[in-house]
Design a protein around this motif. Structure first.
Motif, short mmCIF file in Angstrom:
data_model
loop_
_atom_site.label_atom_id
_atom_site.label_comp_id
_atom_site.label_asym_id
_atom_site.label_seq_id
_atom_site.Cartn_x
_atom_site.Cartn_y
_atom_site.Cartn_z
N CYS A 58 -96.46 -112.98 -62.33
CA CYS A 58 -95.12 -113.12 -61.73
C CYS A 58 -94.57 -114.52 -62.03
O CYS A 58 -93.40 -114.68 -62.35
CB CYS A 58 -95.19 -112.93 -60.22
SG CYS A 58 -95.88 -111.35 -59.73
N ALA A 59 -95.46 -115.51 -61.92
CA ALA A 59 -95.02 -116.90 -62.09
C ALA A 59 -94.70 -117.23 -63.55
O ALA A 59 -93.80 -118.02 -63.83
CB ALA A 59 -96.10 -117.86 -61.57
N VAL A 60 -95.43 -116.63 -64.50
CA VAL A 60 -95.20 -116.99 -65.90
C VAL A 60 -94.17 -116.09 -66.60
O VAL A 60 -93.76 -116.40 -67.71
CB VAL A 60 -96.51 -116.99 -66.75
CG1 VAL A 60 -97.45 -118.08 -66.29
CG2 VAL A 60 -97.17 -115.65 -66.77
N LEU A 61 -93.75 -115.02 -65.92
CA LEU A 61 -92.84 -114.07 -66.58
C LEU A 61 -91.58 -114.77 -67.13
O LEU A 61 -91.20 -114.55 -68.28
CB LEU A 61 -92.44 -112.95 -65.60
CG LEU A 61 -91.42 -111.95 -66.16
CD1 LEU A 61 -92.00 -111.18 -67.35
CD2 LEU A 61 -90.97 -110.97 -65.07
N ALA A 62 -90.95 -115.61 -66.32
CA ALA A 62 -89.72 -116.27 -66.75
C ALA A 62 -89.98 -117.14 -67.98
O ALA A 62 -89.14 -117.23 -68.88
CB ALA A 62 -89.16 -117.13 -65.62
N TRP A 63 -91.15 -117.76 -68.02
CA TRP A 63 -91.48 -118.65 -69.14
C TRP A 63 -91.75 -117.87 -70.42
O TRP A 63 -91.35 -118.26 -71.51
CB TRP A 63 -92.67 -119.54 -68.77
CG TRP A 63 -92.29 -120.54 -67.72
CD1 TRP A 63 -92.37 -120.37 -66.36
CD2 TRP A 63 -91.71 -121.84 -67.94
NE1 TRP A 63 -91.89 -121.50 -65.74
CE2 TRP A 63 -91.50 -122.40 -66.66
CE3 TRP A 63 -91.39 -122.56 -69.08
CZ2 TRP A 63 -90.95 -123.69 -66.51
CZ3 TRP A 63 -90.85 -123.84 -68.93
CH2 TRP A 63 -90.64 -124.38 -67.65
N HIS A 64 -92.46 -116.73 -70.27
CA HIS A 64 -92.67 -115.87 -71.44
C HIS A 64 -91.33 -115.36 -71.97
O HIS A 64 -91.13 -115.25 -73.18
CB HIS A 64 -93.55 -114.67 -71.07
CG HIS A 64 -95.00 -114.98 -71.05
ND1 HIS A 64 -95.67 -115.53 -72.13
CD2 HIS A 64 -95.94 -114.81 -70.09
CE1 HIS A 64 -96.94 -115.69 -71.81
NE2 HIS A 64 -97.14 -115.28 -70.59
N THR A 65 -90.43 -115.04 -71.05
CA THR A 65 -89.13 -114.52 -71.44
C THR A 65 -88.31 -115.61 -72.13
O THR A 65 -87.63 -115.35 -73.13
CB THR A 65 -88.38 -113.94 -70.22
OG1 THR A 65 -89.26 -113.08 -69.50
CG2 THR A 65 -87.16 -113.17 -70.64
N LEU A 66 -88.41 -116.83 -71.61
CA LEU A 66 -87.76 -117.97 -72.26
C LEU A 66 -88.26 -118.14 -73.69
O LEU A 66 -87.49 -118.28 -74.64
CB LEU A 66 -88.06 -119.25 -71.47
CG LEU A 66 -87.71 -120.57 -72.20
CD1 LEU A 66 -86.21 -120.81 -72.20
CD2 LEU A 66 -88.44 -121.75 -71.57
N LYS A 67 -89.58 -118.09 -73.85
CA LYS A 67 -90.18 -118.27 -75.16
C LYS A 67 -89.72 -117.18 -76.12
O LYS A 67 -89.42 -117.44 -77.28
CB LYS A 67 -91.71 -118.28 -75.04
CG LYS A 67 -92.42 -118.64 -76.32
CD LYS A 67 -93.90 -118.88 -76.04
CE LYS A 67 -94.64 -119.22 -77.33
NZ LYS A 67 -94.77 -118.03 -78.21
N ALA A 68 -89.65 -115.94 -75.60
CA ALA A 68 -89.19 -114.83 -76.43
C ALA A 68 -87.74 -115.05 -76.87
O ALA A 68 -87.39 -114.80 -78.02
CB ALA A 68 -89.32 -113.51 -75.67
N ALA A 69 -86.92 -115.55 -75.96
CA ALA A 69 -85.51 -115.80 -76.30
C ALA A 69 -85.41 -116.85 -77.42
O ALA A 69 -84.55 -116.75 -78.29
CB ALA A 69 -84.74 -116.26 -75.07
N LEU A 70 -86.31 -117.81 -77.39
CA LEU A 70 -86.30 -118.86 -78.42
C LEU A 70 -86.89 -118.37 -79.74
O LEU A 70 -86.39 -118.69 -80.82
CB LEU A 70 -87.11 -120.07 -77.94
CG LEU A 70 -86.51 -120.86 -76.75
CD1 LEU A 70 -87.51 -121.87 -76.23
CD2 LEU A 70 -85.20 -121.53 -77.14
N ASP A 71 -87.97 -117.59 -79.65
CA ASP A 71 -88.69 -117.15 -80.85
C ASP A 71 -88.10 -115.90 -81.48
O ASP A 71 -88.01 -115.78 -82.70
CB ASP A 71 -90.16 -116.86 -80.52
CG ASP A 71 -90.93 -118.11 -80.15
OD1 ASP A 71 -90.42 -119.21 -80.40
OD2 ASP A 71 -92.04 -117.98 -79.59
N ARG A 72 -87.78 -114.93 -80.61
CA ARG A 72 -87.36 -113.62 -81.10
C ARG A 72 -86.20 -113.12 -80.26
O ARG A 72 -86.37 -112.22 -79.43
CB ARG A 72 -88.53 -112.63 -81.01
CG ARG A 72 -89.74 -113.00 -81.84
CD ARG A 72 -90.86 -112.00 -81.63
NE ARG A 72 -91.49 -112.10 -80.32
CZ ARG A 72 -91.90 -111.06 -79.61
NH1 ARG A 72 -91.73 -109.84 -80.05
NH2 ARG A 72 -92.48 -111.24 -78.44
#
Ligand code: ZN
Length: 155
Positions: free
Chosen positions: A128-142
């Motif tokens: 739950c805590a890392v979801l936003a960060w994974h989503t941020l990374k995806a927005a930057l990468d892909r």
């Protein structure tokens, strides 16, 4: 660390009640969707990146208090930061909540985000805590990607 623990409750409640940077973003340059099927958290992170810097970050979605508070604080933390720094912060945050780094100097490394060190005691909530960060990374990468915490290639 007991101070951090008290702060944890307080900060999560506050950001859950009044999420910062919540809502649509006009003319984003990148976005991604994140899902945490274990908890049911879903969010969209939208960014406006100019000259290698995140000038605006907003999110929308629904989920538990931790996922929402984390997204709220993530958007605050990365706004105004160069993309490289935002990526580095993601790594530091992930190391903290998964217990790979020490809590003792977490505040120095992560500032306000250090309150999330409390999550490491609740393994089910780490995603739950890392979801936003994974989503941020995806927005930057892909940009445009839909990632899931249960899909190792996506998250
Ligand atoms: Zn959740």
């Amino acid at each position: 660390m007991s101070d951090l623990r008290d702060l944890y409750q307080e900060v999560i409640l506050d950001h859950n009640r009044r999420p910062r940077n919540f809502g649509p973003l006009e003319a984003p340059t990148a976005s991604a969707d994140g899902r945490n099927p274990l908890c049911g958290d879903e969010m969209t992170v939208r960014l406006r990146v100019e000259d290698g810097r995140i000038v605006e970050a907003r999110f929308e979605g629904q989920g538990c208090a931790i996922s929402k508070a984390s997204a709220s604080m993530m958007t605050e933390a990365v706004t105004g930061k160069p993309v490289d720094e935002a990526r580095a912060l993601f790594k530091k945050f992930q190391d903290l909540v998964t217990g790979k780094s020490e809590e003792d100097d977490a505040e120095e490394r992560l500032g306000k985000l250090a309150v999330f060190s409390g999550v490491r005691e609740f393994p089910a909530r780490v995603k739950c805590a890392v979801l936003a960060w994974h989503t941020l990374k995806a927005a930057l990468d892909r940009p445009g990607a839909i990632i899931s915490t249960e899909d190792p290639s996506g998250a």
